[in-house]
Design an enzyme around this catalytic site. Structure first.
Site, mmCIF file in Angstrom:
data_model
loop_
_atom_site.group_PDB
_atom_site.id
_atom_site.type_symbol
_atom_site.label_atom_id
_atom_site.label_comp_id
_atom_site.label_asym_id
_atom_site.label_seq_id
_atom_site.Cartn_x
_atom_site.Cartn_y
_atom_site.Cartn_z
ATOM 1 N N TYR A 160 0.816 -1.212 0.000
ATOM 2 C CA TYR A 160 0.000 0.000 0.000
ATOM 3 C C TYR A 160 0.853 1.267 0.000
ATOM 4 O O TYR A 160 0.320 2.369 0.096
ATOM 5 C CB TYR A 160 -0.893 0.056 1.244
ATOM 6 N N LYS A 227 3.092 -13.865 5.927
ATOM 7 C CA LYS A 227 3.253 -14.880 4.877
ATOM 8 C C LYS A 227 4.759 -15.052 4.686
ATOM 9 O O LYS A 227 5.301 -14.985 3.573
ATOM 10 C CB LYS A 227 2.533 -14.365 3.613
ATOM 11 N N ASP A 278 -2.538 -17.762 5.386
ATOM 12 C CA ASP A 278 -3.577 -18.672 4.873
ATOM 13 C C ASP A 278 -4.121 -19.568 5.982
ATOM 14 O O ASP A 278 -5.328 -19.804 6.088
ATOM 15 C CB ASP A 278 -3.087 -19.498 3.673
ATOM 16 N N ASP A 302 -5.689 -5.883 6.382
ATOM 17 C CA ASP A 302 -6.857 -5.383 5.662
ATOM 18 C C ASP A 302 -7.839 -6.523 5.441
ATOM 19 O O ASP A 302 -9.026 -6.433 5.788
ATOM 20 C CB ASP A 302 -6.384 -4.796 4.318
#
Ligand code: NAP
Length: 411
Positions: A160, A227, A278, A302
């Site tokens: 972002y 991640k 995940d 987010d």
């Protein structure tokens, strides 16, 4: 106080200040507000009545908020020619705590998003979203009551950061050429390119805030969501910096999941754990009650914020805050829902609960609890706006203003 060129601060009230980094809140704090665009004025009108009623009920006449309207969005453009006048930024800086309704993102005018601009100008690096279930709301899972989490999302970095170039532009071509020539990394020439910066400073200040909040509020655990198995030097580093910071700055008050597995005592300690994103999305559904406070980089945070809110049926009710070290800006998390503007039908609960967060932050716990309990009571009595009524059996559908009335009488 700054000299304003267009705004006129209230004649009474006192500013919130800081002493030795601690917030000092007077009994008559001046709080700037932006009512917002579209349905913003509908929800603001309802919310401010609830805020004032809660403060009055909690403290008699001893405390009150002195509201100070500051301008942003369409109203600012119309009145001043500017989407975000400098006065507004100065007012929020000066008074330290502010609250806002949703703002339209201008399509033209060179401003990417007013919300992003506000965050950057005010150093608001953490987006904080508590998510809990309100009994009676229409949730898609069998045990929505198991959810009670707070997500701390880093909000200045990651993908972002705004470093992105379209396919075929000289910038994208230059980067592709640089990657091939200097770093030996091949990227298809017809690619758009984005850059994902995650810094030690940015990660640690966010994780520090999450840990401190969890300790201050007697929470059980903080989970770092990343991640890092794939993006080792950005998201993996976020995880590593998280553990490093927890051990360096909070050693006697925390224990990590690995330490517990190795036999370390966990009583009275804040548990620090991490999950790959995940797996996190599976576990928040299947083992909801095991999660408490989250610290996440921008993109994971987010997604996770909306996924958690949806799980309890509360996407339109979820409150939010943007926090920095100096300033706190509370806000409704939904958009302007322009098709309902001026119709007095929209659900004001997101802004109302953001106000409750604001009172907690100010140390006005009694007012915050009155608001939260009243939302609980009102929703449980099935006195709700159209968005919830259409999904509930036997609900009484209320207008925005009538929902505020119901909340006030339920206090
Ligand atoms: P939106 O305004 O959130 O509205 C989408 C739909 O969500 C609405 O049509 C409505 O659904 C439902 N909804 C949203 N808020 C609700 C509420 N308080 N009560 C009941 N239902 C509610 O999203 P959008 O249409 O994508 O965005 C509109 C504008 O808002 C854009 O300019 C966007 O940039 C801006 N925006 C601002 C913020 C912010 O300031 N923080 C955040 C997001 C978007 P139904 O039609 O099904 O009734």
């Amino acid at each position: 106080m700054p000299r304003f060129s267009i705004l006129k601060p209230p004649a009474d009230g006192s500013p919130v200040t800081r002493k030795n980094k601690r917030l000092v809140v007077p009994d008559d704090p001046i709080v700037p507000f932006i009512e917002g665009d579209g349905t913003g004025p509908d929800i603001w009108r309802a919310s401010v009545r609830v805020f004032d009623a809660a403060v009055k009920k909690a403290y008699g006449g001893k405390r009150r908020i002195v509201w100070f309207e500051v301008l942003a969005g369409e109203k600012a453009k119309e009145l001043t020619g500017d989407w975000l006048p400098a006065d507004t930024i100065e007012a929020v800086k000066a008074y330290r705590i502010a609250i806002k309704g949703p703002l339209t993102t201008p399509v033209a005018g060179g401003i990417r998003s007013l919300n992003v601009t506000l965050r950057q100008a005010l150093g608001l690096y953490a987006s904080v979203r508590p998510v809990r279930y309100f009994e009676g709301s229409p949730a898609p899972v069998t045990h929505p009551e198991r959810m009670n989490v707070v997500i701390f999302r880093e909000s200045t970095e990651d993908v972002y950061a705004g470093i992105e170039f379209a396919r075929g532009t000289p910038q994208a071509e230059k980067l592709i050429e640089f990657l091939a020539r200097d770093l030996g990394k091949r990227v298809p020439p017809d690619s758009g390119i984005g850059v994902k910066p995650i810094s030690e400073t940015g990660s640690k200040r966010l994780i520090r805030m999450a840990l401190q909040w969890a300790l201050d509020n007697h929470r059980r655990s903080v989970t770092l969501v990343h991640k890092g198995n794939i993006m080792k030097f950005t998201e993996g580093a976020f995880r590593d910096w998280g553990y490093e910071l927890a051990k360096a700055e909070f050693r006697d008050r925390i224990v990590t999941e690995d330490e517990v597995a190795a036999g370390a005592p966990a009583e009275d300690k804040l548990l620090i754990k991490d999950r790959i994103a995940d797996s996190m999305f599976q576990q928040i559904l299947t083992r909801t009650a095991e999660y408490d406070v989250f610290a996440a980089p921008n993109l994971n945070g987010d997604y996770l914020s909306d996924a958690c809110a949806a799980q309890v049926g509360g996407l339109g009710m979820a409150p939010g805050a943007n926090l920095g070290d100096e300033i706190a800006f509370f806000e409704a998390t939904h958009g302007t829902a322009p098709k309902y503007a001026g119709k007095d039908v929209i659900n004001p609960a997101s802004l109302i609960l953001s106000g409750a967060m604001m009172f907690q932050y100010m140390g006005w716990r009694e007012a915050a609890e009155l608001i939260e309990h009243s939302v609980e009571k009102t929703v449980k009595a099935k006195q709700v706006t159209y968005d919830l009524a259409r999904q509930m059996r036997g609900a009484t559908e209320l207008r925005t203003s009538a929902f505020a009335d119901a909340m006030i009488s339920n206090m």
